[in-house]
Design an enzyme around this catalytic site. Structure first.
Site, PDB file in Angstrom:
ATOM      1  N   ASP A 196       0.850  -1.192   0.000  1.00 28.55           N
ATOM      2  CA  ASP A 196       0.000   0.000   0.000  1.00 28.55           C
ATOM      3  C   ASP A 196       0.883   1.239   0.000  1.00 28.55           C
ATOM      4  OD1 ASP A 196      -1.968  -1.859   0.285  1.00 28.55           O
ATOM      5  OD2 ASP A 196      -2.560  -1.279   2.315  1.00 28.55           O
ATOM      6  N   ASP A 233     -15.826  -3.935  -0.421  1.00 30.22           N
ATOM      7  CA  ASP A 233     -15.364  -3.656   0.930  1.00 30.22           C
ATOM      8  C   ASP A 233     -16.592  -3.525   1.824  1.00 30.22           C
ATOM      9  OD1 ASP A 233     -12.884  -3.510  -0.275  1.00 30.22           O
ATOM     10  OD2 ASP A 233     -12.929  -1.330  -0.444  1.00 30.22           O
TER      11      ASP A 233
END
Length: 248
Positions: free
Chosen positions: A10, A135
């Site tokens: 990330d 998500d």
């Protein structure tokens, strides 16, 4: 499809980070060289890398683009699959990454806002290159970097995007993500059962047993971030636990 443990890389502000619950400023890990991090995971045996442009997801900025381009280049040269998400908001954004050499683009908010985008991309590039991220928070799919909740469940959206041409789904249980408290496998298992395309799970992996728990849901892989970066276990240990428990 062989179950995979997929390291997360990330990126925010040109660094490799791990956020808690996706909240900016909550970095528990911040490493200066994401390219070196990616190459290290490859050297340890990773066959797939999960790249997320957090600046793209949260702010719509592309400051990590040169880093992503370099990781894609290095990954392709080593035969490693690269999947990329974060701020992919248009056909052009996705097409650029696929033409750059990414194996799979991860669509989230853009897919929920414009479902036909999934069909268009699948038709142009092939379903195997199109992943839709679902998500989930409190049972509903979150959008806009987890800032808002939609009215749909992951199962509803998973079935819809499968019909539109998505080749894989990425399911993140936000309720567990980044908290290092372990996994709740039930939502993943429900999604796997509801669709006929592969599901990659993410969120909450803390122990080696968590990896086995996710594999038992029928998911094709699991993305691991914080547990690896904070030393809960090593990538080699993750690979070994899978070999030692082939039938579990």
């Amino acid at each position: 499809m062989q179950f995979e443990v997929i390291p997360a890389v990330d990126m925010r502000g040109g660094k490799c980070v791990q956020l808690v619950q996706g909240v900016p400023g909550s970095e528990m890990i911040s490493l200066d060289d994401p390219i070196a991090v990616a190459l290290d995971w490859i050297a340890q045996g990773a066959k797939t890398l999960h790249l997320i442009d957090l600046d793209g997801a949260l702010d719509g900025t592309r400051i990590n683009a040169p880093i992503i381009e370099k990781i894609v280049y290095e990954g392709k040269n080593r035969g490693v699959m690269i999947q990329i998400g974060g701020g992919i908001r248009s056909f052009e954004d996705a097409a650029h990454l696929l033409k750059l050499g990414a194996d799979r683009v991860i669509l989230s908010t853009a897919a929920l806002r414009e479902p036909e985008l999934v069909k268009k991309l699948a038709r142009e590039f092939g379903s195997e290159h199109i992943n839709v991220a679902l998500d989930s928070k409190n049972g509903k799919v979150a959008i806009e970097g987890w800032k808002k909740l939609s009215e749909f469940t992951a199962v509803e959206m998973g079935q819809k995007f499968e019909n539109l041409g998505a080749g894989t789904l990425l399911f993140t249980n936000i309720d567990n993500e980044g908290l290092m408290r372990g996994v709740d496998a039930t939502p993943t298992a429900e999604l796997v059962k509801a669709v006929n395309i592969p599901v990659i799970a993410s969120g909450g992996i803390t122990t080696l047993q968590d990896i086995l728990t996710i594999r038992a849901t029928g998911a094709c892989g699991v993305v691991v971030g914080s547990a690896l970066y904070t030393g809960k276990f090593t990538y080699l240990e993750a690979l070994n636990i899978l070999k030692q428990n082939k039938d579990s």
